[in-house]
Write a protein that holds these residues in place. Structure first.
Motif, PDB file in Angstrom:
ATOM      1  N   LEU A  41       0.874  -1.163   0.000  1.00 60.63           N
ATOM      2  CA  LEU A  41       0.000   0.000   0.000  1.00 60.63           C
ATOM      3  C   LEU A  41       0.915   1.218   0.000  1.00 60.63           C
ATOM      4  O   LEU A  41       1.787   1.344   0.864  1.00 60.63           O
ATOM      5  N   VAL A  42       0.730   2.098  -0.978  1.00 61.18           N
ATOM      6  CA  VAL A  42       1.524   3.323  -1.049  1.00 61.18           C
ATOM      7  C   VAL A  42       0.687   4.439  -0.441  1.00 61.18           C
ATOM      8  O   VAL A  42      -0.476   4.629  -0.805  1.00 61.18           O
ATOM      9  N   ALA A  43       1.292   5.156   0.504  1.00 62.29           N
ATOM     10  CA  ALA A  43       0.580   6.201   1.249  1.00 62.29           C
ATOM     11  C   ALA A  43       1.499   7.402   1.444  1.00 62.29           C
ATOM     12  O   ALA A  43       2.686   7.344   1.141  1.00 62.29           O
ATOM     13  N   GLN A  44       0.914   8.455   1.966  1.00 63.94           N
ATOM     14  CA  GLN A  44       1.661   9.654   2.350  1.00 63.94           C
ATOM     15  C   GLN A  44       1.553   9.805   3.859  1.00 63.94           C
ATOM     16  O   GLN A  44       0.445   9.772   4.408  1.00 63.94           O
ATOM     17  N   ILE A  45       2.699   9.959   4.502  1.00 59.66           N
ATOM     18  CA  ILE A  45       2.743  10.236   5.938  1.00 59.66           C
ATOM     19  C   ILE A  45       3.689  11.409   6.137  1.00 59.66           C
ATOM     20  O   ILE A  45       4.841  11.351   5.694  1.00 59.66           O
ATOM     21  N   ALA A  46       3.200  12.440   6.771  1.00 59.54           N
ATOM     22  CA  ALA A  46       4.008  13.634   7.050  1.00 59.54           C
ATOM     23  C   ALA A  46       4.669  14.158   5.771  1.00 59.54           C
ATOM     24  O   ALA A  46       5.814  14.561   5.778  1.00 59.54           O
ATOM     25  N   GLY A  47       3.924  14.096   4.669  1.00 57.18           N
ATOM     26  CA  GLY A  47       4.422  14.613   3.407  1.00 57.18           C
ATOM     27  C   GLY A  47       5.383  13.704   2.673  1.00 57.18           C
ATOM     28  O   GLY A  47       5.884  14.063   1.607  1.00 57.18           O
ATOM     29  N   ARG A  48       5.649  12.526   3.181  1.00 55.04           N
ATOM     30  CA  ARG A  48       6.581  11.588   2.551  1.00 55.04           C
ATOM     31  C   ARG A  48       5.811  10.397   2.000  1.00 55.04           C
ATOM     32  O   ARG A  48       4.929   9.859   2.661  1.00 55.04           O
ATOM     33  N   THR A  49       6.166   9.977   0.797  1.00 50.30           N
ATOM     34  CA  THR A  49       5.577   8.770   0.220  1.00 50.30           C
ATOM     35  C   THR A  49       6.228   7.562   0.872  1.00 50.30           C
ATOM     36  O   THR A  49       7.459   7.480   0.965  1.00 50.30           O
ATOM     37  N   VAL A  50       5.405   6.634   1.329  1.00 50.79           N
ATOM     38  CA  VAL A  50       5.890   5.424   1.978  1.00 50.79           C
ATOM     39  C   VAL A  50       5.155   4.214   1.413  1.00 50.79           C
ATOM     40  O   VAL A  50       4.068   4.346   0.846  1.00 50.79           O
ATOM     41  N   ALA A  51       5.751   3.058   1.595  1.00 53.73           N
ATOM     42  CA  ALA A  51       5.141   1.796   1.176  1.00 53.73           C
ATOM     43  C   ALA A  51       4.970   0.917   2.406  1.00 53.73           C
ATOM     44  O   ALA A  51       5.898   0.782   3.210  1.00 53.73           O
ATOM     45  N   ILE A  52       3.777   0.346   2.542  1.00 55.70           N
ATOM     46  CA  ILE A  52       3.444  -0.503   3.678  1.00 55.70           C
ATOM     47  C   ILE A  52       3.061  -1.871   3.140  1.00 55.70           C
ATOM     48  O   ILE A  52       2.115  -1.983   2.348  1.00 55.70           O
ATOM     49  N   GLU A  53       3.790  -2.905   3.532  1.00 52.76           N
ATOM     50  CA  GLU A  53       3.496  -4.243   3.038  1.00 52.76           C
ATOM     51  C   GLU A  53       2.066  -4.617   3.423  1.00 52.76           C
ATOM     52  O   GLU A  53       1.630  -4.383   4.550  1.00 52.76           O
ATOM     53  N   SER A  54       1.336  -5.181   2.478  1.00 53.33           N
ATOM     54  CA  SER A  54      -0.095  -5.427   2.666  1.00 53.33           C
ATOM     55  C   SER A  54      -0.397  -6.382   3.819  1.00 53.33           C
ATOM     56  O   SER A  54      -1.477  -6.306   4.395  1.00 53.33           O
ATOM     57  N   ASP A  55       0.543  -7.238   4.189  1.00 50.20           N
ATOM     58  CA  ASP A  55       0.256  -8.149   5.297  1.00 50.20           C
ATOM     59  C   ASP A  55       0.177  -7.408   6.641  1.00 50.20           C
ATOM     60  O   ASP A  55      -0.301  -7.957   7.626  1.00 50.20           O
ATOM     61  N   GLN A  56       0.611  -6.145   6.686  1.00 50.80           N
ATOM     62  CA  GLN A  56       0.472  -5.323   7.888  1.00 50.80           C
ATOM     63  C   GLN A  56      -0.887  -4.633   7.946  1.00 50.80           C
ATOM     64  O   GLN A  56      -1.298  -4.161   8.995  1.00 50.80           O
ATOM     65  N   VAL A  57      -1.563  -4.550   6.804  1.00 49.29           N
ATOM     66  CA  VAL A  57      -2.777  -3.740   6.674  1.00 49.29           C
ATOM     67  C   VAL A  57      -4.015  -4.608   6.812  1.00 49.29           C
ATOM     68  O   VAL A  57      -4.225  -5.537   6.038  1.00 49.29           O
ATOM     69  N   GLU A  58      -4.830  -4.282   7.810  1.00 50.44           N
ATOM     70  CA  GLU A  58      -6.110  -4.984   7.935  1.00 50.44           C
ATOM     71  C   GLU A  58      -7.161  -4.309   7.066  1.00 50.44           C
ATOM     72  O   GLU A  58      -7.955  -4.966   6.419  1.00 50.44           O
ATOM     73  N   SER A  59      -7.161  -2.973   7.050  1.00 51.70           N
ATOM     74  CA  SER A  59      -8.082  -2.208   6.211  1.00 51.70           C
ATOM     75  C   SER A  59      -7.624  -0.759   6.182  1.00 51.70           C
ATOM     76  O   SER A  59      -6.722  -0.365   6.925  1.00 51.70           O
ATOM     77  N   VAL A  60      -8.265   0.015   5.322  1.00 52.73           N
ATOM     78  CA  VAL A  60      -8.059   1.464   5.289  1.00 52.73           C
ATOM     79  C   VAL A  60      -9.428   2.105   5.476  1.00 52.73           C
ATOM     80  O   VAL A  60     -10.432   1.598   4.958  1.00 52.73           O
ATOM     81  N   VAL A  61      -9.471   3.180   6.247  1.00 47.83           N
ATOM     82  CA  VAL A  61     -10.761   3.766   6.619  1.00 47.83           C
ATOM     83  C   VAL A  61     -10.664   5.287   6.696  1.00 47.83           C
ATOM     84  O   VAL A  61      -9.579   5.851   6.784  1.00 47.83           O
ATOM     85  N   ASP A  62     -11.839   5.903   6.691  1.00 46.60           N
ATOM     86  CA  ASP A  62     -11.958   7.309   7.042  1.00 46.60           C
ATOM     87  C   ASP A  62     -12.328   7.339   8.515  1.00 46.60           C
ATOM     88  O   ASP A  62     -13.263   6.663   8.947  1.00 46.60           O
ATOM     89  N   ILE A  63     -11.578   8.118   9.278  1.00 49.22           N
ATOM     90  CA  ILE A  63     -11.833   8.229  10.714  1.00 49.22           C
ATOM     91  C   ILE A  63     -12.792   9.384  10.940  1.00 49.22           C
ATOM     92  O   ILE A  63     -12.573  10.491  10.449  1.00 49.22           O
ATOM     93  N   GLY A  64     -13.837   9.136  11.706  1.00 48.17           N
ATOM     94  CA  GLY A  64     -14.789  10.192  12.056  1.00 48.17           C
ATOM     95  C   GLY A  64     -14.375  10.853  13.356  1.00 48.17           C
ATOM     96  O   GLY A  64     -13.235  11.275  13.526  1.00 48.17           O
ATOM     97  N   ASP A  65     -15.296  10.889  14.289  1.00 51.87           N
ATOM     98  CA  ASP A  65     -15.033  11.515  15.581  1.00 51.87           C
ATOM     99  C   ASP A  65     -14.029  10.694  16.382  1.00 51.87           C
ATOM    100  O   ASP A  65     -14.108   9.467  16.436  1.00 51.87           O
ATOM    101  N   VAL A  66     -13.098  11.402  16.999  1.00 45.75           N
ATOM    102  CA  VAL A  66     -12.099  10.777  17.867  1.00 45.75           C
ATOM    103  C   VAL A  66     -12.294  11.347  19.265  1.00 45.75           C
ATOM    104  O   VAL A  66     -12.339  12.561  19.456  1.00 45.75           O
ATOM    105  N   THR A  67     -12.426  10.455  20.233  1.00 39.46           N
ATOM    106  CA  THR A  67     -12.604  10.856  21.621  1.00 39.46           C
ATOM    107  C   THR A  67     -11.252  10.839  22.324  1.00 39.46           C
ATOM    108  O   THR A  67     -10.576   9.800  22.353  1.00 39.46           O
ATOM    109  N   ALA A  68     -10.859  11.973  22.866  1.00 39.71           N
ATOM    110  CA  ALA A  68      -9.576  12.073  23.561  1.00 39.71           C
ATOM    111  C   ALA A  68      -9.556  11.154  24.775  1.00 39.71           C
ATOM    112  O   ALA A  68     -10.588  10.900  25.397  1.00 39.71           O
TER     113      ALA A  68
END
Length: 138
Positions: free
Chosen positions: A6-33
């Protein structure tokens, strides 16, 4: 060895994450501190009838926090689900992991999660262990 990344951007840098680490990708809604949680723990979020700990990857890398669109990669570590925030998700494709060349200068935080490099469109992309950003006991 060729694997799916999975190719993503983190802190402005392009990174690659091996798919066996990824369970899913989601949009995060409300986050409770979470009171007294480490600074890298943005809080808790409800996803598909389960609660996940939301990790601010920028803070984990020693950078200032930024409020963003709330995209995340879900990983499972030590029996728990974590949502690690990313700036953007770009692509999923097969790549061959290559070792980091001697002399490649990385900030210590990036160096701690680096697994090697992949080549995408003729450009090197850092392959990372995303779960390495999860603090022990988070």
């Amino acid at each position: 060895m060729t694997a799916l990344y999975l190719v993503a951007q983190i802190a402005g840098r392009t990174v690659a994450i091996e798919s066996d680490q990824v369970e899913s990708v989601v949009d995060i809604g409300d986050v409770t501190a979470v009171p007294r949680a480490a600074a890298i723990v943005r809080g808790l979020a409800a996803l598909r009838s389960r609660v996940v700990t939301v990790i601010d990857t920028r803070v984990a890398l020693g950078l200032p926090a930024e409020d963003g669109p709330g995209r995340a990669v879900i990983v499972r570590a030590d029996g728990h689900h974590y949502a690690l925030l990313v700036d953007a998700l770009e692509d999923v494709a097969q790549f061959t992991l290559q070792p980091l060349a001697n002399g490649v200068a990385l900030d210590p935080a990036w160096s701690a999660i680096a697994r090697g490099l992949i080549e995408r469109d003729g450009e090197p992309v850092l392959a990372i262990d995303l779960a390495a950003l999860i603090p022990v006991g988070a």
